[in-house]
Write a protein that holds these residues in place. Structure first.
Motif, PDB file in Angstrom:
ATOM      1  N   VAL A  63      -7.422  -0.061   5.178  1.00 58.34           N
ATOM      2  CA  VAL A  63      -8.621  -0.893   5.311  1.00 58.34           C
ATOM      3  C   VAL A  63      -8.608  -1.977   4.243  1.00 58.34           C
ATOM      4  O   VAL A  63      -8.910  -3.139   4.510  1.00 58.34           O
ATOM      5  CB  VAL A  63      -9.908  -0.039   5.227  1.00 58.34           C
ATOM      6  N   TYR A  64      -8.232  -1.614   3.010  1.00 61.75           N
ATOM      7  CA  TYR A  64      -8.204  -2.590   1.920  1.00 61.75           C
ATOM      8  C   TYR A  64      -7.277  -3.758   2.255  1.00 61.75           C
ATOM      9  O   TYR A  64      -7.617  -4.915   1.996  1.00 61.75           O
ATOM     10  CB  TYR A  64      -7.772  -1.913   0.613  1.00 61.75           C
ATOM     11  N   SER A  65      -6.127  -3.477   2.846  1.00 62.05           N
ATOM     12  CA  SER A  65      -5.181  -4.549   3.156  1.00 62.05           C
ATOM     13  C   SER A  65      -5.726  -5.529   4.182  1.00 62.05           C
ATOM     14  O   SER A  65      -5.327  -6.695   4.195  1.00 62.05           O
ATOM     15  CB  SER A  65      -3.850  -3.962   3.636  1.00 62.05           C
ATOM     16  N   THR A  66      -6.649  -5.098   5.048  1.00 61.50           N
ATOM     17  CA  THR A  66      -7.234  -6.013   6.035  1.00 61.50           C
ATOM     18  C   THR A  66      -8.252  -6.966   5.410  1.00 61.50           C
ATOM     19  O   THR A  66      -8.614  -7.961   6.025  1.00 61.50           O
ATOM     20  CB  THR A  66      -7.922  -5.251   7.186  1.00 61.50           C
ATOM     21  N   GLU A  96      -1.156  -7.140  -5.593  1.00 56.81           N
ATOM     22  CA  GLU A  96      -2.508  -6.571  -5.501  1.00 56.81           C
ATOM     23  C   GLU A  96      -2.520  -5.295  -4.665  1.00 56.81           C
ATOM     24  O   GLU A  96      -3.130  -4.292  -5.036  1.00 56.81           O
ATOM     25  CB  GLU A  96      -3.477  -7.593  -4.901  1.00 56.81           C
ATOM     26  N   LEU A  97      -1.853  -5.324  -3.536  1.00 61.81           N
ATOM     27  CA  LEU A  97      -1.827  -4.142  -2.669  1.00 61.81           C
ATOM     28  C   LEU A  97      -1.099  -2.971  -3.338  1.00 61.81           C
ATOM     29  O   LEU A  97      -1.545  -1.820  -3.238  1.00 61.81           O
ATOM     30  CB  LEU A  97      -1.202  -4.479  -1.319  1.00 61.81           C
ATOM     31  N   ARG A  98      -0.005  -3.251  -4.048  1.00 66.17           N
ATOM     32  CA  ARG A  98       0.699  -2.180  -4.771  1.00 66.17           C
ATOM     33  C   ARG A  98      -0.153  -1.635  -5.910  1.00 66.17           C
ATOM     34  O   ARG A  98      -0.233  -0.419  -6.120  1.00 66.17           O
ATOM     35  CB  ARG A  98       2.038  -2.682  -5.309  1.00 66.17           C
ATOM     36  N   ALA A  99      -0.798  -2.522  -6.662  1.00 65.69           N
ATOM     37  CA  ALA A  99      -1.627  -2.089  -7.793  1.00 65.69           C
ATOM     38  C   ALA A  99      -2.821  -1.270  -7.322  1.00 65.69           C
ATOM     39  O   ALA A  99      -3.146  -0.221  -7.898  1.00 65.69           O
ATOM     40  CB  ALA A  99      -2.105  -3.306  -8.594  1.00 65.69           C
ATOM     41  N   THR A 100      -3.467  -1.719  -6.271  1.00 67.32           N
ATOM     42  CA  THR A 100      -4.631  -0.989  -5.751  1.00 67.32           C
ATOM     43  C   THR A 100      -4.204   0.344  -5.139  1.00 67.32           C
ATOM     44  O   THR A 100      -4.888   1.352  -5.313  1.00 67.32           O
ATOM     45  CB  THR A 100      -5.386  -1.848  -4.729  1.00 67.32           C
ATOM     46  N   GLY A 101      -3.066   0.377  -4.450  1.00 69.24           N
ATOM     47  CA  GLY A 101      -2.545   1.646  -3.928  1.00 69.24           C
ATOM     48  C   GLY A 101      -2.283   2.635  -5.048  1.00 69.24           C
ATOM     49  O   GLY A 101      -2.586   3.829  -4.937  1.00 69.24           O
ATOM     50  N   GLY A 102      -1.729   2.159  -6.160  1.00 66.22           N
ATOM     51  CA  GLY A 102      -1.509   3.012  -7.329  1.00 66.22           C
ATOM     52  C   GLY A 102      -2.814   3.516  -7.915  1.00 66.22           C
ATOM     53  O   GLY A 102      -2.929   4.680  -8.311  1.00 66.22           O
ATOM     54  N   LEU A 103      -3.816   2.650  -7.957  1.00 64.30           N
ATOM     55  CA  LEU A 103      -5.145   3.046  -8.444  1.00 64.30           C
ATOM     56  C   LEU A 103      -5.742   4.126  -7.555  1.00 64.30           C
ATOM     57  O   LEU A 103      -6.278   5.127  -8.048  1.00 64.30           O
ATOM     58  CB  LEU A 103      -6.065   1.821  -8.477  1.00 64.30           C
TER      59      LEU A 103
END
Length: 188
Positions: A63-66, A96-103
């Motif tokens: 959802v975040y990636s959309t 951003e997507l990698r960092a947020t996925g890690g979070l």
């Protein structure tokens, strides 16, 4: 022999009847008009922010990636440990997507609270030309800037408080709003 056959048939029917039921799945019920916890149609920047909160709370990177536009930029201030100064850093969508996925993987639970809207404006931009700007919502806008204060609780011990300046753009292809820039003004 008959007892073994009856037991086998009973076990087969019991397994068949319960095999389609996932005991870990959430119960069904009325969760809104659309039947979803998030809004799949982002016809307003407010819908993007609601989905942003949903993605953080449920750690839903799909959802975040959309929500993130292909031209997205994240901007933050990196303080200097030695002299008290600092500088601004930024990164693009893929980082951003990698960092947020890690979070999302690193913290449980995550809670995001939107506090107040500090400022907002909506504009209509054609090419590189700003044609009109308005402080309130109007249907012909294709660009918006919203400043929100927030509190982000990561795990049980880490609280981040601050504000974020979000710039949104409405896609001419699918008419959906997405975040094109996030300027983070948070503090630990």
């Amino acid at each position: 022999m008959i007892r073994t056959v009856v037991t086998a048939v009973f076990t087969f029917f019991l397994l068949t009847a319960t095999s389609c039921h996932n005991i870990f799945a959430p119960e069904t019920g009325d969760i809104g008009k659309s039947g979803l916890l998030y809004n799949p149609v982002m016809s307003r920047p407010a819908h993007v922010l609601e989905n942003f909160r949903y993605a953080y709370i449920y750690r839903d990177s799909l959802v975040y990636s959309t929500l993130i536009d292909s031209q997205f930029v994240f901007v933050y201030y990196e303080p200097d440990d030695e002299g008290g100064g600092g500088h601004y850093e930024s990164w693009p969508r893929d980082v951003e997507l990698r960092a947020t996925g890690g979070l999302f993987r690193a913290f449980r639970p995550i809670d995001l609270i939107w506090n107040s809207t500090l400022d907002s404006s909506f504009s209509y931009i054609k090419g590189d030309t700003l044609l009109k700007t308005q402080k309130t919502w109007f249907d012909s806008s294709n660009y918006a800037e919203i400043v929100k204060s927030f509190q982000l609780n990561l795990g049980d011990n880490l609280v981040i408080i601050g504000s974020a300046i979000f710039n949104f753009s409405r896609s001419p292809w699918d008419n959906q709003w997405r975040i094109v820039k996030w300027h983070d003004e948070s503090s630990f």
